[in-house]
Design an enzyme around this catalytic site. Sequence first.
Site, mmCIF file in Angstrom:
data_model
loop_
_atom_site.group_PDB
_atom_site.id
_atom_site.type_symbol
_atom_site.label_atom_id
_atom_site.label_comp_id
_atom_site.label_asym_id
_atom_site.label_seq_id
_atom_site.Cartn_x
_atom_site.Cartn_y
_atom_site.Cartn_z
ATOM 1 N N GLY A 1 0.796 -1.218 0.000
ATOM 2 C CA GLY A 1 0.000 0.000 0.000
ATOM 3 C C GLY A 1 0.825 1.263 0.000
ATOM 4 O O GLY A 1 0.321 2.337 -0.347
ATOM 5 N N PHE A 2 2.092 1.154 0.381
ATOM 6 C CA PHE A 2 2.960 2.335 0.399
ATOM 7 C C PHE A 2 3.710 2.446 -0.924
ATOM 8 O O PHE A 2 3.616 3.456 -1.619
ATOM 9 C CB PHE A 2 3.942 2.256 1.571
ATOM 10 N N LYS B 1 3.300 1.208 -4.060
ATOM 11 C CA LYS B 1 2.380 0.503 -4.937
ATOM 12 C C LYS B 1 3.016 0.117 -6.261
ATOM 13 O O LYS B 1 2.648 -0.889 -6.869
ATOM 14 C CB LYS B 1 1.143 1.370 -5.204
ATOM 15 N N THR C 1 -0.723 -2.868 -3.866
ATOM 16 C CA THR C 1 -1.287 -3.911 -4.687
ATOM 17 C C THR C 1 -1.235 -3.512 -6.165
ATOM 18 O O THR C 1 -1.595 -2.398 -6.537
ATOM 19 C CB THR C 1 -2.738 -4.193 -4.276
ATOM 20 N N ASN D 1 -8.161 4.776 4.643
ATOM 21 C CA ASN D 1 -7.914 4.964 3.223
ATOM 22 C C ASN D 1 -8.952 4.237 2.384
ATOM 23 O O ASN D 1 -9.419 3.167 2.740
ATOM 24 C CB ASN D 1 -6.492 4.519 2.850
ATOM 25 N N ALA D 2 -9.294 4.887 1.281
ATOM 26 C CA ALA D 2 -10.205 4.302 0.300
ATOM 27 C C ALA D 2 -9.558 4.413 -1.078
ATOM 28 O O ALA D 2 -10.187 4.803 -2.061
ATOM 29 C CB ALA D 2 -11.545 5.024 0.325
ATOM 30 N N PHE E 1 -6.802 0.479 -5.002
ATOM 31 C CA PHE E 1 -5.796 -0.166 -5.857
ATOM 32 C C PHE E 1 -5.322 0.765 -6.974
ATOM 33 O O PHE E 1 -5.178 0.348 -8.135
ATOM 34 C CB PHE E 1 -6.334 -1.460 -6.475
ATOM 35 N N ASN F 1 -4.379 -10.666 -2.635
ATOM 36 C CA ASN F 1 -5.170 -9.685 -1.900
ATOM 37 C C ASN F 1 -6.631 -9.794 -2.330
ATOM 38 O O ASN F 1 -7.012 -9.331 -3.402
ATOM 39 C CB ASN F 1 -4.640 -8.273 -2.148
ATOM 40 N N SER G 1 -9.011 -6.362 0.656
ATOM 41 C CA SER G 1 -9.145 -4.909 0.713
ATOM 42 C C SER G 1 -10.620 -4.535 0.668
ATOM 43 O O SER G 1 -11.391 -5.108 -0.104
ATOM 44 C CB SER G 1 -8.419 -4.248 -0.459
ATOM 45 N N ASN H 1 -11.702 -1.725 -0.462
ATOM 46 C CA ASN H 1 -11.826 -0.587 -1.363
ATOM 47 C C ASN H 1 -12.121 -0.939 -2.815
ATOM 48 O O ASN H 1 -12.189 -0.061 -3.669
ATOM 49 C CB ASN H 1 -10.558 0.269 -1.290
ATOM 50 N N THR H 2 -12.246 -2.234 -3.112
ATOM 51 C CA THR H 2 -12.692 -2.682 -4.422
ATOM 52 C C THR H 2 -14.011 -3.409 -4.234
ATOM 53 O O THR H 2 -14.052 -4.424 -3.532
ATOM 54 C CB THR H 2 -11.652 -3.623 -5.076
ATOM 55 N N LYS I 1 -3.750 -13.036 2.082
ATOM 56 C CA LYS I 1 -3.958 -11.973 3.072
ATOM 57 C C LYS I 1 -5.441 -11.869 3.366
ATOM 58 O O LYS I 1 -6.259 -11.780 2.455
ATOM 59 C CB LYS I 1 -3.431 -10.642 2.541
ATOM 60 N N ASN J 1 -5.555 -7.312 6.916
ATOM 61 C CA ASN J 1 -5.735 -6.090 6.135
ATOM 62 C C ASN J 1 -6.410 -5.036 7.010
ATOM 63 O O ASN J 1 -6.538 -5.208 8.229
ATOM 64 C CB ASN J 1 -6.575 -6.396 4.884
ATOM 65 N N THR J 2 -6.870 -3.943 6.400
ATOM 66 C CA THR J 2 -7.542 -2.870 7.140
ATOM 67 C C THR J 2 -8.948 -3.290 7.551
ATOM 68 O O THR J 2 -9.517 -4.235 7.017
ATOM 69 C CB THR J 2 -7.617 -1.589 6.294
#
Length: 352
Positions: free
Chosen positions: A69-70, A72, A92, A117-118, A121, A179, A182, A184-185, A215, A244-245
Site C-alpha cells: 500500500g505504500f 504501490k 497492490t 484509506n479508500a 488499488f 489480496n 481490501s 476498497n474494491t 492476506k 488487512n484494514t
Amino acid sequence: MLNYESIKPLLFKLQPENAHHVAEFVLRLPNICQIPFNPFLESHFINDAILHQEIFGRKFLNPVGLGAGFDKNATMIRGIQTLGFGFTEIGTVTPKPQEGNPKPRMFRHIKEQSIQNAMGFNNDGAYKVVKRLKKRYPFTTPIGINIGKNKVTPDKEAINDYTHLIKAFDGLGDYFVINISSPNTPGLRDLQNEEFITELFAQAKALTQMPILLKIAPDMKTKDAVALTKMAVEKGADGIIATNTTIDYSLVKNPQEIGGISGAVLKEKSFQIFEAIAKELYGKTTLISVGGIDSAEEAYKRIKAGASLVEILSGIVFHGPDMIMNINRDLVELLKADGYENITQAIGADRK
C-alpha cells in the site's frame, strides 16, 4: 536524516495523500541515482545475526517489513530499504493501470494514531511495474508482490486477473500475496470463500514456483477466519498474512464512511484474529502479522504468538521512520533478555 518530529507538523498540514507524494519523492531518489546499499554502513539498518532467518529460500536480515500500500508501483525499493526494513511488499498491483477511487480518499485520525484509506488499488498496472522489477530484482532484501483484481473485472472473471499477474511477475520477487481482503474494491471481499480459493490456488500453483500467501481481512468472524485460512493452506497457500484494514468504523471517533482503517486502533482486533489463526496453523505454514504494530514489544508479542515476520505501515506516519530502527534494535534486546540466540527460537514461543 532530519528529525521527524520537526517536520511532522508541516507534513500534517498537507492532505494525507499529498504528504505521501512528498515521502515518495524523497524515497525515489536512491532508485533514480542508483545509490548503492550496504547494510553494514546504513545507520538505520539493524543488521544483527540474532535477527537473521531464512524464509522462502531467502535471507531476511530482520523481521520488520513494509506492508503493501505504500510502494504501490515499485518505485521506492532502495529508499525504503535505507529506512531499515528487512523486506518490502510492493503493490497492490492490478493487471491494467487504474486511478483508484475519487479524492479525497485518505484521512488521518490523529488522536487515534490511525489512517483511513479508500485508495482503490491505484497503480501503474502490471506492465510498468514488471519493467521496474526487471531492473532491480533480485535485491539485497526480499520483495513480496501483492496482487489484486481490477475494479472493472467481474468477480466471476477475477481468477483470470490473478493468474495473469502471477505469470507476469513470476521470478521477479520472493513471494506473492493474494489480496482479496481490501475493502476498497467492490465485491473483492466476497472472494474470501472456499470455491474461489480452491480454484485460485489450483491454477496458481501450476504457474509458479514462488511461494503464494493469502492476506485476510480482520472483520471476519474468528471461526470463519480460521476455517478459511486452514482450507487455504490445505489447497496450497504457503503462508497467511493477517490482517488487512478494518471497516469497523466504531474504532475511531470521527470516521469517514468509506475505506479501511489501519494503525493503532487496529492493534487488538488484528491480534485477536492472528492469535486464533496461529493456534491452528503455527508450525504448518509461514505466518505474517500486520495491524497496529508500532513498538518492539508489540512486534515481539506477535512473534511469540507465531509470526515469523511482521509488517508495519501507518505507524510510520505518526512515529517517523526511526520507528523501524527502534523496533529492530529493541527486538535484539528483548531476545537477548529472554536468553534466545536467534529469533527463530522465539517464533511461536507462546504456542509451545
